[in-house]
Design an enzyme around this catalytic site. Structure first.
Site, PDB file in Angstrom:
ATOM      1  N   SER A 149     -10.636  -6.532   9.438  1.00  0.00           N
ATOM      2  CA  SER A 149     -11.818  -5.829   8.996  1.00  0.00           C
ATOM      3  C   SER A 149     -12.623  -6.856   8.220  1.00  0.00           C
ATOM      4  CB  SER A 149     -11.374  -4.671   8.104  1.00  0.00           C
ATOM      5  OG  SER A 149     -12.425  -3.770   7.925  1.00  0.00           O
ATOM      6  N   GLU A 198      -6.586  -1.699  14.956  1.00  0.00           N
ATOM      7  CA  GLU A 198      -7.312  -2.612  14.066  1.00  0.00           C
ATOM      8  C   GLU A 198      -6.375  -3.693  13.526  1.00  0.00           C
ATOM      9  OE1 GLU A 198      -8.902  -0.615  10.643  1.00  0.00           O
ATOM     10  OE2 GLU A 198      -8.951  -2.499   9.529  1.00  0.00           O
ATOM     11  N   ARG A 255       0.834  -1.200   0.000  1.00  0.00           N
ATOM     12  CA  ARG A 255       0.000   0.000   0.000  1.00  0.00           C
ATOM     13  C   ARG A 255       0.869   1.250   0.000  1.00  0.00           C
ATOM     14  NH1 ARG A 255      -4.856  -1.760   4.199  1.00  0.00           N
ATOM     15  NH2 ARG A 255      -5.304  -3.720   3.103  1.00  0.00           N
ATOM     16  N   ARG A 300       0.683  -6.431  12.537  1.00  0.00           N
ATOM     17  CA  ARG A 300       0.090  -5.799  13.716  1.00  0.00           C
ATOM     18  C   ARG A 300      -0.095  -6.807  14.853  1.00  0.00           C
ATOM     19  NH1 ARG A 300      -4.247  -1.197  11.648  1.00  0.00           N
ATOM     20  NH2 ARG A 300      -2.705  -0.002  10.449  1.00  0.00           N
ATOM     21  N   ARG A 352       1.875   0.865  10.095  1.00  0.00           N
ATOM     22  CA  ARG A 352       1.421   1.356   8.793  1.00  0.00           C
ATOM     23  C   ARG A 352       2.560   1.335   7.793  1.00  0.00           C
ATOM     24  NH1 ARG A 352      -3.257   3.933   7.911  1.00  0.00           N
ATOM     25  NH2 ARG A 352      -3.526   4.337  10.130  1.00  0.00           N
TER      26      ARG A 352
END
Length: 425
Positions: A351, A348, A261, A390, A276
């Site tokens: 999802s 998070e 990403r 994470r 991130r």
RNA sequence: GGAAGGGUGGCCGAGCGGUUGAUGGCGCUGGUCUUGAAAACCAGUUUCCGAGUAAUUGGAACGUGAGUUCGAAUCUCACCCCUUCCGCCA
């Protein structure tokens, strides 16, 4: 993609859904183009009918060896007119389609209405309790770097900012997490796939990353190929242009993939550690279901993802996203958030969303109903099961000791050759 | 990257300018026969977009896109994909 016919017939409902999602796009242009399109369609189809009849006649005459002459001249004019209208039609269709591709999915009625993450609702907390520390817990990058299992300066020397480099027992832990999660979900009835990590623009279009979110994607310069931002993309495209049998549904898949990403627009946010990065590992779950089953399957999907955290004994909570926080293609989403004692906040790690027929319509995945034999779009769902990086960070923060070592969760120990504690080499 | 061959309905496979949405076979669905099953026989079996309250009806699609033609699965061009061989390479 929404059904154009549905939009036409339910303008109010669609507008309300778009508003709740915080989407300002207007339907006026779309509806106007659609009206024009259908008008021209009728006209050109009538002309084609005439032409078809005439061609049939000419063919018959020719076979009988008769003269044709004057009808051909007339048909030339008709054909020219058809060409003009077809061009116009094509233009209208393309415009309509591109507008349609920019319209997000509508939220399900059970989704809490709200604009920002503040309106999200905590549904439940997981079984593992938050630990009490008798020292000040450190953030995961400090724990990792002091153990010599994480090296961010080295990563940035090789690849720039927002990359991680794992060493020794760290690399081993990452790999253990991947294998543990894959094994767990395979046991839970998911079929393992190891897909390509690069896909075509068409595939990105299918799952909804394109055309709207190209800024988030890494694109290859000389080829129509993109690095996948999530395993969802290759997995959901698995059944592109296919008709499934009703008895085969639901289809459940699990895949490990790295994710890439650009994180454009997140400058200055979460710049430290594993939170991130431009590249991270993830185990992804995808389901193809019958429409009437999809919301039930969403609950199953969430609990399958929760199982990972339960077994790893990481404190977590399940959050229902509000309408304004839903992703582009999602009708309903639950996030799983883990507790990070070092950062003193929730993060998070998964999802889980129901996309209803939004993606299926884009990539054309249907199923045949047993009774009637009619075709219907399947519903697609996906969820992280779960994000590896994470989770790695959460283990470092939750399982750190005062001495600076990290206790390896029991369930992972067999994957670490029986190792119980990570300490400095 | 170079050369050759090929992409047709769920699958195999014909067709190579004029009722061909597409022969045939397999598969699938229904029926006849049978105590039941198999076999055999008969029938059915692509999808999309329109018009119409409906019965019904029009158009489109043979890898994709453009072109030639009154008319294209069939001819021309470009692109994509697959197979084989050569080159390069983990």
């Amino acid at each position: 993609m929404l059904d154009l016919k549905f939009i036409r017939e339910n303008i109010k409902k669609v507008n309300k859904g778009l508003k709740n999602k915080g989407e300002k796009i207007s339907l006026d242009e779309l509806l106007q183009l659609d009206g024009e399109r259908r008008k021209i369609l009728v006209e050109v189809e009538n002309l084609k009918y005439r032409r078809n009849k005439a061609s049939e006649e000419i063919g018959k005459l020719k076979r009988e060896g008769k003269e044709i002459k004057e009808s051909i001249g007339e048909m030339q004019k008709v054909s020219e007119r058809i060409r003009e209208l077809d061009d116009k039609l094509k233009e209208l269709q393309e415009k309509t389609k591109s507008l349609l591709l920019m319209i997000p999915n509508l939220p399900h009625e059970s989704v809490p209405v709200g604009k920002t993450p503040k309106n999200n609702k905590v549904i439940r907390e997981g079984k593992p309790q938050k630990k009490k520390f008798n020292f000040e817990p450190r953030e995961h990058w400090e724990v990792g770097e002091s153990l010599g299992i994480l090296d961010f300066p080295l990563a940035s020397r090789i690849s720039g900012t927002r990359f991680a480099l794992l060493k020794g027992k760290g690399a081993r832990l990452e790999r253990a997490l991947i294998n543990f999660m894959l094994d767990l979900h395979i046991k839970g009835g998911y079929k393992e796939i190891l897909p390509p990590f690069m896909v075509t623009g068409e595939s990105m279009m299918g799952t909804g990353q394109l055309p709207k979110f190209s800024i988030e994607l890494y694109k290859c310069k000389d080829d129509d190929l993109y690095l996948i931002p999530t395993g969802e993309v290759p997995l959901t495209n698995l059944h592109k242009n296919q008709i499934q049998k009703e008895k085969d549904l639901p289809l459940n898949y699990v895949a490990y993939t790295p994710c890439f990403r650009r994180e454009a627009g997140s400058y200055g946010k979460d710049t430290k550690g594993l939170i991130r990065n431009h590249q991270f590992n993830k185990v992804e779950l995808v389901k193809f279901t019958k429409p009437e089953d999809s919301y039930g399957e969403l609950e199953t999907l969430v609990s399958d993802a929760e199982k990972v955290l339960e077994l790893l004994e990481i404190p977590y909570q399940v959050v229902a996203l509000c309408t304004g926080d839903l992703g582009f293609g999602a009708a309903k989403t639950y996030d799983l958030e883990v507790w990070m004692p070092g950062e003193n906040r929730w993060r998070e790690v998964s999802s889980c969303s129901n996309f209803t027929d939004f993606q299926a319509r884009r990539i054309n995945i249907k199923y045949k109903k047993e009774g009637t034999g009619t075709l219907e779009y399947v519903h697609t769902l996906n969820g992280s099961g779960i994000a590896i990086g994470r989770t790695f960070a959460a283990i470092l923060e939750n399982n750190q000791t005062e001495k600076g070592t990290v206790v390896i969760p029991k369930i992972l120990q067999p994957y670490m050759n029986g190792l119980e504690i990570i300490d400095r080499d």
